[in-house]
Enzyme design. Structure first.
Site, PDB file in Angstrom:
ATOM      1  N   GLY A   1       3.135   7.041   7.547  1.00  0.00           N
ATOM      2  CA  GLY A   1       4.482   7.317   7.049  1.00  0.00           C
ATOM      3  C   GLY A   1       5.493   6.300   7.531  1.00  0.00           C
ATOM      4  O   GLY A   1       6.565   6.156   6.951  1.00  0.00           O
ATOM      5  N   ASN A   2       5.156   5.582   8.610  1.00  0.00           N
ATOM      6  CA  ASN A   2       6.010   4.496   9.083  1.00  0.00           C
ATOM      7  C   ASN A   2       5.839   3.231   8.258  1.00  0.00           C
ATOM      8  O   ASN A   2       6.673   2.318   8.314  1.00  0.00           O
ATOM      9  CB  ASN A   2       5.723   4.155  10.547  1.00  0.00           C
ATOM     10  CG  ASN A   2       6.472   5.031  11.524  1.00  0.00           C
ATOM     11  OD1 ASN A   2       5.890   5.888  12.170  1.00  0.00           O
ATOM     12  ND2 ASN A   2       7.776   4.827  11.617  1.00  0.00           N
ATOM     13  N   SER A   3       4.743   3.150   7.505  1.00  0.00           N
ATOM     14  CA  SER A   3       4.454   1.936   6.736  1.00  0.00           C
ATOM     15  C   SER A   3       5.627   1.550   5.846  1.00  0.00           C
ATOM     16  O   SER A   3       6.224   2.386   5.165  1.00  0.00           O
ATOM     17  CB  SER A   3       3.218   2.138   5.871  1.00  0.00           C
ATOM     18  OG  SER A   3       2.049   2.160   6.640  1.00  0.00           O
TER      19      SER A   3
ATOM     20  N   HIS B   1       0.817  -1.220   0.000  1.00  0.00           N
ATOM     21  CA  HIS B   1       0.000   0.000   0.000  1.00  0.00           C
ATOM     22  C   HIS B   1       0.851   1.271   0.000  1.00  0.00           C
ATOM     23  O   HIS B   1       0.329   2.368  -0.203  1.00  0.00           O
ATOM     24  CB  HIS B   1      -0.974  -0.003   1.185  1.00  0.00           C
ATOM     25  CG  HIS B   1      -0.343   0.256   2.523  1.00  0.00           C
ATOM     26  ND1 HIS B   1      -0.016  -0.759   3.397  1.00  0.00           N
ATOM     27  CD2 HIS B   1       0.012   1.407   3.145  1.00  0.00           C
ATOM     28  CE1 HIS B   1       0.508  -0.232   4.490  1.00  0.00           C
ATOM     29  NE2 HIS B   1       0.539   1.077   4.363  1.00  0.00           N
TER      30      HIS B   1
ATOM     31  N   LEU C   1      -5.080 -26.889   1.215  1.00  0.00           N
ATOM     32  CA  LEU C   1      -5.327 -28.279   1.613  1.00  0.00           C
ATOM     33  C   LEU C   1      -6.615 -28.820   1.024  1.00  0.00           C
ATOM     34  O   LEU C   1      -6.710 -29.997   0.694  1.00  0.00           O
ATOM     35  CB  LEU C   1      -5.398 -28.386   3.146  1.00  0.00           C
ATOM     36  CG  LEU C   1      -4.086 -28.303   3.918  1.00  0.00           C
ATOM     37  CD1 LEU C   1      -4.367 -28.340   5.417  1.00  0.00           C
ATOM     38  CD2 LEU C   1      -3.155 -29.440   3.527  1.00  0.00           C
ATOM     39  N   GLY C   2      -7.617 -27.959   0.931  1.00  0.00           N
ATOM     40  CA  GLY C   2      -8.923 -28.413   0.449  1.00  0.00           C
ATOM     41  C   GLY C   2      -9.804 -28.883   1.589  1.00  0.00           C
ATOM     42  O   GLY C   2     -10.356 -29.988   1.549  1.00  0.00           O
TER      43      GLY C   2
ATOM     44  N   ASP D   1       0.072  -7.787   1.468  1.00  0.00           N
ATOM     45  CA  ASP D   1       0.480  -6.386   1.505  1.00  0.00           C
ATOM     46  C   ASP D   1       2.002  -6.239   1.481  1.00  0.00           C
ATOM     47  O   ASP D   1       2.575  -5.375   2.141  1.00  0.00           O
ATOM     48  CB  ASP D   1      -0.103  -5.659   2.719  1.00  0.00           C
ATOM     49  CG  ASP D   1      -0.014  -4.140   2.598  1.00  0.00           C
ATOM     50  OD1 ASP D   1       0.039  -3.640   1.466  1.00  0.00           O
ATOM     51  OD2 ASP D   1       0.016  -3.462   3.642  1.00  0.00           O
TER      52      ASP D   1
END
Length: 387
Positions: A233-235, A124, A290-291, A156
Site C-alpha cells: 500500500g506504500n507503493s 505495478h 553502447l553495444g 516500474d
C-alpha cells in the site's frame, strides 16, 4: 537535613543512619531492605509528591513540550509534503483468463513537467487494471478522473494524467544523488489501505541493483534502501528528505511475513524523473545502448593482469559490430572505469547509466587499456539488442 525516624534502631544494629535533603516539597520514603529484620524493600515504597509540586511539574513539562514542538521539523516536513500525495485504489484482474478482480491500494504524488501537472507512481500500482478500475483521491477526499496512464515496465514507473490537474499541488523534487547513508527520511503512503500514513527512518544503503521483485520485467534497478516502515500500500508514495523534497518512490520490501521488517526499497527520484519526462513526451521508451558485452565474473586475478589492483569497473568481453562502442573504438579487454564522470561500480551499474542516457547524447568514458588510462567519447544510440 533531617534524620530518618528509626535512627536509634539503625544505630543499635551498627548501621549508618540515612539522611534526607529533599526539604518540604516531598517526602522520600526509603527504608533499609533488611529481610532478616522484616524491613520493606525501598522499591516497594511510593514517592509522594504534593499537589502543588505536581501542578508545577505539569506546567514545566508543557513549556518543555512546546519548545520541543518548535524544533520538531518532522511536523514541518509532513505539512509540506502531504498535500502533494494522492491515494490510489485499483481494481485489478486476478489473471488473464479470469474475470475475477481484486482491490489494491497504493499511492502517488503530484509532479510538474514544464507547465503541466501529473501524478507519478509505480507501474505495478495501476497495472493491470480493468477499465475504469483506477480511482484517485486527494487528502480531503476529492476524486480525480484519470484520463491516461503511460508506463514503463523496465523501470516500474507510471505517469498518470488526470482531468482535474488544476487541483494537484506539485511536490518539490530533490536530488537523490546527494542522499547519503544515514540521512533521515519520511515515507508517506497507504499501508494496508490506511491512507496518508507517515513513517520515518534513515537511508540504509544505496545502489541495490539485483532485487528479485514480484513485478516482472523491472530491468533498470538502482534502489535506495530504507528502514522507514514500508508495507503493501506504500507503493508509489514518496520518500521525502528533511527539506520536504521527494527523493524517491517507495516500491518494494524484503519480507518473510509480507509486512515491514525494516528493509524497504525506493526508486531514486533522479531516475524516476528521467523516465517520467520520456513518458510525458509520448511514444515508447527508447533505451540507449553502447553495444558491448560485459564480464559478469570480473575477478581480482583478471584485474591484476590488466593493470588494476583489484576488480573494479567493467571489463569488456566483446563489441557489437556497427554499435556506438564499435564506432568509438572500444576493444575487448578494455576496462571501463567511469561513465560521464560517474565512477562505475559494476556491470549492472553501467547498464543503468546507459539506459537512462538520452538517445543521441555524447558521453565521455574513462577506460584502462594495456595498463594505461584513456578517455573516449561515444554517442549512445537506440538499443537494438541487449548489452
Amino acid at each position: 537535613m533531617k534524620k530518618w525516624g528509626g535512627g536509634n534502631l539503625a544505630s543499635s544494629l551498627g548501621l549508618p543512619v540515612l539522611q534526607s535533603c529533599w526539604g518540604r516539597a516531598a517526602t522520600l520514603c526509603v527504608v533499609l531492605s533488611l529481610t532478616n529484620f522484616g524491613f520493606v524493600s525501598a522499591q516497594e515504597q511510593p514517592i509522594s509528591v504534593t499537589l502543588n509540586a505536581r501542578a508545577r511539574l505539569f506546567e514545566q513539562l508543557a513549556k518543555d513540550a512546546e519548545a520541543f514542538d518548535k524544533r520538531n521539523i518532522l511536523k514541518q516536513v509532513v505539512r509540506l509534503a502531504k498535500p502533494s500525495v494522492v491515494h490510489i485504489q485499483t481494481r485489478k484482474l486476478v489473471d488473464k483468463n479470469s474475470r475475477r478482480t481484486v482491490e489494491e491500494a497504493g499511492s502517488g504524488f503530484a509532479i510538474e513537467i514544464g507547465s503541466k501537472k501529473y501524478i507519478l507512481t509505480n507501474r505495478h500500482v495501476v497495472f493491470p487494471a480493468v477499465l475504469d478500475g483506477v480511482k484517485i483521491s486527494l487528502e480531503d477526499g476529492r476524486r480525480l478522473t484519470p484520463l491516461k496512464v503511460a508506463s514503463d515496465p523496465s523501470s516500474d514507473i507510471a505517469l498518470v494524467t488526470v482531468k482535474e490537474s488544476h487541483l494537484l499541488i506539485p511536490a518539490r523534487i530533490g536530488n537523490s544523488s546527494k542522499m547519503e547513508i544515514g540521512d533521515f527520511v519520511v515515507a508517506i503512503g497507504s499501508p494496508f489501505g490506511l491512507s496518508y500514513s507517515i513513517t520515518y527512518g534513515i537511508v540504509s544503503a544505496k545502489g541495490r541493483r539485483d532485487l528479485k521483485l514480484g513485478t516482472a520485467g523491472v530491468m533498470i534497478q538502482d534502489f535506495m534502501q530504507t528502514d522507514a516502515s514500508i508495507n503493501p500500500g506504500n507503493s508509489g508514495g514518496p520518500l521525502v528528505n528533511l527539506r520536504g523534497e521527494v527523493i524517491g518512490i517507495n516500491t518494494a520490501i524484503a519480507s518473510n511475513s509480507g509486512g515491514s521488517e525494516g528493509i524497504g526499497f525506493t526508486i531514486p527520484i533522479n531516475m524516476a524523473m528521467v523516465i517520467a519526462r520520456r513518458l510525458e513526451s509520448g511514444g515508447a521508451i527508447a533505451n540507449a545502448y553502447l553495444g558491448i558485452r560485459m564480464d559478469h565474473d570480473f575477478t581480482d586475478a583478471t584485474a591484476i593482469k590488466l593493470g588494476l589492483s583489484h576488480a573494479r569497473g567493467v571489463r569488456l568481453t566483446g563489441i557489437t559490430d556497427g554499435s556506438p562502442a564499435n564506432r568509438a573504438g572500444l576493444q575487448t579487454n578494455d576496462v571501463l572505469l567511469s561513465y560521464s564522470g560517474t565512477m562505475i561500480e559494476d556491470d549492472d551499474h553501467l547498464a543503468n547509466l546507459v539506459s537512462l542516457t538520452p538517445v543521441g547524447r555524447e558521453v565521455s568514458l574513462l577506460l584502462l587499456r594495456n595498463s594505461k588510462p584513456y578517455k573516449v567519447n561515444v554517442k549512445v544510440a537506440t538499443r537494438i539488442s541487449g548489452e
